[in-house]
Design a protein around this motif. Structure first.
Motif, mmCIF file in Angstrom:
data_model
loop_
_atom_site.group_PDB
_atom_site.id
_atom_site.type_symbol
_atom_site.label_atom_id
_atom_site.label_comp_id
_atom_site.label_asym_id
_atom_site.label_seq_id
_atom_site.Cartn_x
_atom_site.Cartn_y
_atom_site.Cartn_z
ATOM 1 N N SER A 1 0.887 -1.258 -0.107
ATOM 2 C CA SER A 1 0.088 -0.038 -0.136
ATOM 3 C C SER A 1 0.690 1.333 0.000
ATOM 4 O O SER A 1 2.134 1.201 0.115
ATOM 5 C CB SER A 1 -1.029 0.054 1.222
ATOM 6 O OG SER A 1 -0.184 0.066 2.370
ATOM 7 N N THR A 2 0.070 2.509 0.002
ATOM 8 C CA THR A 2 1.101 3.650 -0.023
ATOM 9 C C THR A 2 2.014 3.852 1.010
ATOM 10 O O THR A 2 1.869 3.292 2.177
ATOM 11 C CB THR A 2 0.061 4.807 -0.131
ATOM 12 O OG1 THR A 2 0.900 5.994 -0.156
ATOM 13 C CG2 THR A 2 -0.482 4.937 1.031
ATOM 14 N N ILE A 3 3.234 4.225 0.828
ATOM 15 C CA ILE A 3 4.360 4.395 1.590
ATOM 16 C C ILE A 3 4.460 6.045 1.716
ATOM 17 O O ILE A 3 5.420 6.343 2.654
ATOM 18 C CB ILE A 3 5.592 3.813 1.089
ATOM 19 C CG1 ILE A 3 6.014 4.707 -0.029
ATOM 20 C CG2 ILE A 3 5.483 2.565 0.780
ATOM 21 C CD1 ILE A 3 7.455 4.474 -0.564
ATOM 22 N N SER A 4 3.658 6.948 1.315
ATOM 23 C CA SER A 4 3.730 8.200 1.438
ATOM 24 C C SER A 4 3.724 8.728 2.973
ATOM 25 O O SER A 4 4.379 9.723 3.308
ATOM 26 C CB SER A 4 2.943 8.986 0.634
ATOM 27 O OG SER A 4 1.726 8.734 0.862
ATOM 28 N N GLY A 5 3.079 7.822 3.632
ATOM 29 C CA GLY A 5 2.822 8.563 5.208
ATOM 30 C C GLY A 5 3.903 7.956 6.172
ATOM 31 O O GLY A 5 4.055 8.267 7.195
ATOM 32 N N PHE A 6 4.684 6.891 5.817
ATOM 33 C CA PHE A 6 5.632 6.209 6.683
ATOM 34 C C PHE A 6 6.774 7.318 6.859
ATOM 35 O O PHE A 6 7.370 8.012 5.945
ATOM 36 C CB PHE A 6 6.319 5.209 6.220
ATOM 37 C CG PHE A 6 5.357 3.932 6.122
ATOM 38 C CD1 PHE A 6 4.755 3.661 4.924
ATOM 39 C CD2 PHE A 6 5.059 3.162 7.282
ATOM 40 C CE1 PHE A 6 4.126 2.326 4.870
ATOM 41 C CE2 PHE A 6 4.083 2.326 7.166
ATOM 42 C CZ PHE A 6 3.695 1.821 6.008
ATOM 43 N N SER A 7 7.102 7.736 8.195
ATOM 44 C CA SER A 7 8.229 8.625 8.418
ATOM 45 C C SER A 7 9.452 8.218 8.297
ATOM 46 O O SER A 7 10.341 9.142 7.740
ATOM 47 C CB SER A 7 8.086 8.945 10.134
ATOM 48 O OG SER A 7 8.095 7.808 10.556
ATOM 49 N N SER A 8 9.665 6.944 7.923
ATOM 50 C CA SER A 8 11.114 6.579 7.790
ATOM 51 C C SER A 8 10.935 4.941 7.210
ATOM 52 O O SER A 8 10.089 4.278 7.567
ATOM 53 C CB SER A 8 11.945 6.149 9.087
ATOM 54 O OG SER A 8 13.144 5.454 8.750
ATOM 55 N N MET A 9 11.627 4.642 6.290
ATOM 56 C CA MET A 9 11.905 3.547 5.572
ATOM 57 C C MET A 9 13.157 3.364 5.330
ATOM 58 O O MET A 9 14.279 4.286 5.258
ATOM 59 C CB MET A 9 10.955 3.419 4.240
ATOM 60 C CG MET A 9 9.815 3.547 4.351
ATOM 61 S SD MET A 9 8.815 3.431 2.898
ATOM 62 C CE MET A 9 8.696 1.464 2.528
ATOM 63 N N GLY A 10 13.732 1.950 5.229
ATOM 64 C CA GLY A 10 14.989 1.641 4.793
ATOM 65 C C GLY A 10 15.465 0.398 5.037
ATOM 66 O O GLY A 10 14.789 -0.512 4.834
#
Length: 117
Positions: A26-35
């Protein structure tokens, strides 16, 4: 809850390159951090090493051991995070996990990277 699926791992000779990808359900735009974190051979799951992170605004952070060799990017339109890995070393051999963080942290299943000397 979002699902994360990593791909792109494999066997490569030292000095080679790989690109890891993490696809979100699903959309990732809301995640504060990814990695990405990694679990080296012989290390426990609770001994993960941070590799690279990217925030919602595009700020990146890298482990000292990969600076200048790895590049993380985030494509909100495709709901994907990528890790370009160049000049790979045998010590980069590990199981690489993608994560996404907002209130909680979600993890993928991991993709194996093996670098031969």
């Amino acid at each position: 809850q979002v699902q994360l699926v990593e791909s792109g791992g494999g066997l490569v000779q030292a000095g080679g390159s790989l690109t890891l990808s993490c696809a979100a359900s699903s959309t990732i735009s809301g995640f504060s951090s990814m990695g990405w974190y990694r679990q080296a051979p012989g290390k426990r799951r609770d001994q993960l090493e941070l590799v690279a992170t990217i925030t919602k605004t595009g700020t990146t952070n890298y482990a000292d051991s990969v600076k200048g060799r790895f590049t993380i990017s985030r494509d909100n339109s495709q709901n994907m995070v990528h890790l370009q890995m160049n000049s790979l070393k045998p010590e980069d051999t590990a199981l690489y996990y993608c994560y996404a963080r907002l209130m909680i942290t979600t993890w993928g299943q991991g993709t194996q990277v093996t670098v031969s000397s």
